[in-house]
Scaffold this active site. Structure first.
Site, PDB file in Angstrom:
ATOM      1  N   ASP A  21     -41.481 -12.623  12.221  1.00 32.88           N
ATOM      2  CA  ASP A  21     -40.613 -11.473  12.479  1.00 32.88           C
ATOM      3  C   ASP A  21     -39.186 -12.011  12.522  1.00 32.88           C
ATOM      4  O   ASP A  21     -38.803 -12.685  13.465  1.00 32.88           O
ATOM      5  CB  ASP A  21     -41.002 -10.830  13.823  1.00 32.88           C
ATOM      6  CG  ASP A  21     -40.028  -9.734  14.249  1.00 32.88           C
ATOM      7  OD1 ASP A  21     -39.110  -9.393  13.471  1.00 32.88           O
ATOM      8  OD2 ASP A  21     -40.187  -9.208  15.365  1.00 32.88           O
ATOM      9  N   LYS A  82     -28.542 -10.379  10.373  1.00 35.72           N
ATOM     10  CA  LYS A  82     -29.430  -9.481   9.626  1.00 35.72           C
ATOM     11  C   LYS A  82     -28.699  -8.221   9.194  1.00 35.72           C
ATOM     12  O   LYS A  82     -29.017  -7.621   8.177  1.00 35.72           O
ATOM     13  CB  LYS A  82     -30.623  -9.131  10.514  1.00 35.72           C
ATOM     14  CG  LYS A  82     -31.731  -8.360   9.819  1.00 35.72           C
ATOM     15  CD  LYS A  82     -32.910  -8.231  10.760  1.00 35.72           C
ATOM     16  CE  LYS A  82     -34.014  -7.362  10.215  1.00 35.72           C
ATOM     17  NZ  LYS A  82     -35.124  -7.244  11.175  1.00 35.72           N
ATOM     18  N   GLU A 179     -41.757  -3.677   9.186  1.00 31.72           N
ATOM     19  CA  GLU A 179     -41.971  -3.967  10.609  1.00 31.72           C
ATOM     20  C   GLU A 179     -42.890  -2.950  11.308  1.00 31.72           C
ATOM     21  O   GLU A 179     -43.831  -3.348  12.002  1.00 31.72           O
ATOM     22  CB  GLU A 179     -40.626  -4.086  11.323  1.00 31.72           C
ATOM     23  CG  GLU A 179     -39.933  -5.401  10.941  1.00 31.72           C
ATOM     24  CD  GLU A 179     -38.426  -5.401  11.137  1.00 31.72           C
ATOM     25  OE1 GLU A 179     -37.911  -4.444  11.749  1.00 31.72           O
ATOM     26  OE2 GLU A 179     -37.765  -6.334  10.673  1.00 31.72           O
ATOM     27  N   ASP A 201     -39.883   2.303  15.931  1.00 28.77           N
ATOM     28  CA  ASP A 201     -39.451   0.907  16.037  1.00 28.77           C
ATOM     29  C   ASP A 201     -37.936   0.844  16.199  1.00 28.77           C
ATOM     30  O   ASP A 201     -37.190   1.002  15.233  1.00 28.77           O
ATOM     31  CB  ASP A 201     -39.907   0.160  14.769  1.00 28.77           C
ATOM     32  CG  ASP A 201     -39.518  -1.322  14.790  1.00 28.77           C
ATOM     33  OD1 ASP A 201     -38.825  -1.757  15.733  1.00 28.77           O
ATOM     34  OD2 ASP A 201     -39.913  -2.049  13.861  1.00 28.77           O
TER      35      ASP A 201
END
Lengths: 614, 159
Positions: A21, A82, A179, A201
């Site tokens: 992850d 990210k 994810e 999420d």
């Protein structure tokens, strides 16, 4: 370590693939244990590797130590990278970023840190490399394959950038998996029901919602939606802004220009935010250059402040439900993923929207990595009962006359998904056809995200409209576009030149891989030298000790001289950077002390027989 | 630029039909996915499996949806949409009404009526699946008209 026992044969046959992850704030790795997925701890004992890289020393420092340096060395410490993956300098021109970057660097962001330029995939690669190292230390064997998770709503360029990061880190990326879907695999909900679930999420930097249908181990995603720039970071930024203004009026001093002060304040607001998930009041406690700022924050006030951010997650949820063509009451369960779902207001909002109590049993920080490990197990054939059918989050189209988009693959199509189109020429003797591919839901090209330009080259000269070139657009199981072309008359594969609109070219990635390999080789050599020296230390100490033993005095002078010479020769090469040489001399010393060792054994046996202690 | 399509019925191993049992189709889709999905193949077989699965997914997406399925079947037979004179007249009148609507209330009433009509056509479409293709051509064309009217009404409402 449980895996030391003996699976050596099975392991030798199949390289171990891990699940990763790669988060905005934190990253984790997991693997498929015999009983299920499990997290791989780092060398420092922590499961979580913060996605932070510090460049103060000659070698980059990654993870918890880098996070600590955010405050002490804010100028050479990079975090939340990210958010920059797969984007160009123009995309972030209006965002407040804590880094300097080269605004003229074309279609890739290049951060200026510690005297050199870094692209986001290279920084992510450093985080991935740390996770790879942790796994290698844990298994005591090389790890070269990984499944890496990405936000479901990531576009093609963001996915490609993540894949590039994996390659630069020396990993074969077996699959990019979304994810929320990964989280659903980890939750094992398939055992409980053949129903419909929603995965909400809300992480550090991104938000995703996915609606899935479960059917005897098949996880079929019906629809997904999200916002790749919405997360806990936004809550932190909001609180930091308020804090800075507050401090400015209280101290009559603007501290916002000090990177150190901002990082200290960030740490203080994050602490308060996290506490407020468990207690009704918390305080923002900030100290800078001998001055102190404190502010009570009650949960109601906090909720009032963050409500607009939380509400921004609800429209994507409604859109996903619409696209899934289901009614809200058909959703059986809601699963919560990501650190920001610990916030009570987020839970309330989700519960109110879905009219179901959300699942929070699994650690929301770990569940995505665990799911990635399950997918790695599926791909290696170890997990046979599960199969993931995911979708592409954005429609894919090509530019046609007047800047209008012709849609080829619709959003929420199950991947792999493909479309085939026939192209021809518009004028006599035309040698090239340029195809501009975009991603997005709008009608006009200018409102969509440019993905790439594909150039069909070297078309045989022919009258206009005569050539027939069949172009196949395939979105693979990673959600990444592949384009192939075939001349329909000759049946020959046609060459396609790809010009990505954002991101690194293949050549650039290759160069970075090469560079990192060289680095890795240096690392390896240095480690081998260090290990050889440790071994040399051990044997030298043992021989020195043995010289005190009566066995030493039983040796002839010649025998003693041979041992002493071997010791000296080892000492001579000790500081050379050649582990082969050090090892050769260690072996020589070992050989020359055989007689000594034998004598010591005899002395010991004699001593034992006598009942004396030696 | 024209699109090239596969034989979706052959992929599912069923004869061409408009009157499909979607639950049975879904069951078959899951079975075929288990059989052909690249995740369940050796690395050397994945490229071919990827191609095959993309076609299966395309077929499932098209055939499970009655409207897409109907369009697809007409396309296979090289038939375009063809309204009957009755439908043309009805749509002409609806369009007049929409253009003459002056108040927001009137527009909203038309909008509601159009949405109800869209639902009716979808039901009529399902029934036409047991008849010949000319009925399908007529109903699909009616549906298209209604959709255009809904879009222009919504456009007027948002101004």
């Amino acid at each position: 370590m449980p895996f030391q026992i003996d699976f050596s044969e099975a392991r030798a046959a199949k390289p171990k693939a891990i699940g990763i992850d790669l988060g905005t704030t934190n990253s984790l790795a997991a693997f498929m244990d015999l009983t299920g997925p499990a997290i791989i701890p780092g060398a420092d004992g922590h499961n979580i590797v913060p996605s932070v890289v510090n460049f103060t020393d000659a070698d980059p420092v990654i993870g918890n130590e880098a996070k600590a340096r955010l405050v002490t060395h804010p100028a050479d410490t990079v975090y939340s990278v990210k958010r920059l993956m797969g984007r160009g300098p123009a995309d972030v021109a209006h965002e407040r970023l804590p880094f300097q970057f080269d605004s003229a660097a074309g279609n890739v962001i290049r951060l200026n840190v510690a005297g050199r330029q870094w692209t986001p995939p290279e920084i992510s690669a450093l985080v991935l490399r740390q996770l790879k190292r942790n796994a290698e230390a844990y298994f005591n064997e090389p790890v070269t394959q990984a499944v890496i998770t990405v936000p479901a709503y990531f576009n093609d360029a963001q996915r490609q950038a993540t894949k590039d990061a994996g390659r630069i880190a020396g990993l074969e990326v077996l699959r990019l998996v979304n994810e929320p879907t990964a989280a659903s695999l980890a939750y094992g909900l398939d055992k409980r029901s053949n129903g419909v679930i929603a995965v909400y999420d809300f992480g550090g930097g991104t938000f995703d919602i996915s609606i899935l249908k479960l059917h005897d181990g098949i996880f079929e995603v019906l629809a997904t939606n999200g916002d790749t720039h919405l997360g806990g970071d936004d809550i932190d930024d909001l609180l930091i802004q308020i804090g800075l203004e507050d401090i400015a009026s209280e101290w009559r001093e603007d501290v916002s220009t000090s990177l150190e002060a901002v990082q200290l304040l960030r740490r203080a607001v994050i602490r308060a935010k996290e506490e407020l998930s468990f207690v009704p009041t918390a305080s923002i406690d900030f100290e800078y250059r001998g001055r102190r700022y404190q502010r009570e924050l009650t949960r109601p006030l906090f909720e009032q402040l963050i409500r607009p951010i939380v509400e921004r997650t609800l429209e994507p949820c409604r859109a996903a439900i619409r696209d899934a063509a289901i009614a809200i009451d058909q959703i059986d369960e809601v699963v919560m993923v990501g650190g920001s779902t610990r916030i009570p207001l987020v839970r309330q909002a989700v519960e109110a929207l879905f009219r179901a109590k959300p699942h929070t049993e699994l650690n929301p920080d770990e569940v995505v990595a665990l799911g990635a490990a399950v997918q790695a197990g599926i791909l290696s054939g170890d997990v046979e009962d599960k199969l993931l059918l995911d979708v592409t989050p954005l429609s894919l189209g090509i530019e046609t006359m007047g800047g209008v988009v012709s849609r080829l693959i619709h959003r929420n199509s199950t991947i792999p998904a493909s479309a085939t189109e026939q192209f021809t020429t518009a004028v006599d003797g035309q040698r090239n056809v340029l195809i501009h591919v975009v991603q997005g839901e709008r009608e006009l090209v200018k409102d969509c995200r440019s993905l790439a330009r594909f150039d069909l080259k070297n078309i045989d000269p022919a009258p206009a409209g005569y050539p027939r070139i069949e172009v196949r657009f395939l979105i693979d199981a990673n959600g990444i576009l592949n384009v192939t072309a075939r001349d329909q008359r000759t049946g020959v594969e046609h060459s396609v030149e790809v010009k990505p609109s954002y991101g690194l070219s293949d050549e650039q990635v290759e160069a970075m891989i090469l560079e990192s390999y060289e680095k890795a080789e240096d690392d390896l050599r240095e480690r081998q030298v260090r290990e050889a020296r440790v071994e040399a230390d051990n044997i030298l100490a043992a021989v020195e000790k043995a010289k005190q033993n009566e066995a030493w005095f039983d040796l002839s002078d010649d025998e003693k001289a041979v041992v002493d010479r071997s010791i000296n020769e080892l000492l001579v090469v000790y500081h050379a950077d050649d582990h082969h040489l050090i090892r050769a001399k260690i072996d020589q010393l070992n050989g020359s002390t055989l007689k000594l060792a034998e004598n010591m054994m005899n002395t010991a046996v004699k001593g034992a027989l006598k009942g004396t202690k030696i | 630029m024209t699109s090239v399509r596969n034989d979706f019925f052959a992929i599912f191993g069923i004869p061409e039909t408009l009157d499909l049992d979607v639950a049975a189709l879904q069951k078959r889709f899951y079975e075929l996915s288990r059989e052909h999905h690249p995740d369940r193949k050796k690395p050397s077989e994945r490229a071919e499996a990827e191609q095959r699965t993309s076609e299966l997914n395309d077929a499932w997406r098209t055939l499970r949806d009655p409207i897409k399925r109907a369009h697809y079947v007409l396309e296979r037979h090289h038939l375009n949409l063809q309204p009957t004179p009755d439908i043309l007249e009805e749509m002409f009148e609806l369009n007049m009404e929409r253009e003459e609507a002056e108040t927001r209330d009137q527009l909203e009433a038309i909008h509601r009526r159009l949405l109800a009509m869209l639902q009716q056509t979808d039901q009529a479409l399902a029934q036409s699946f047991t008849q010949d293709l000319s009925a399908v051509r007529a109903i699909l064309s009616k549906r298209q008209y209604i959709q255009n009217l809904i879009a222009s009404t919504e456009n007027a409402l948002s101004n």
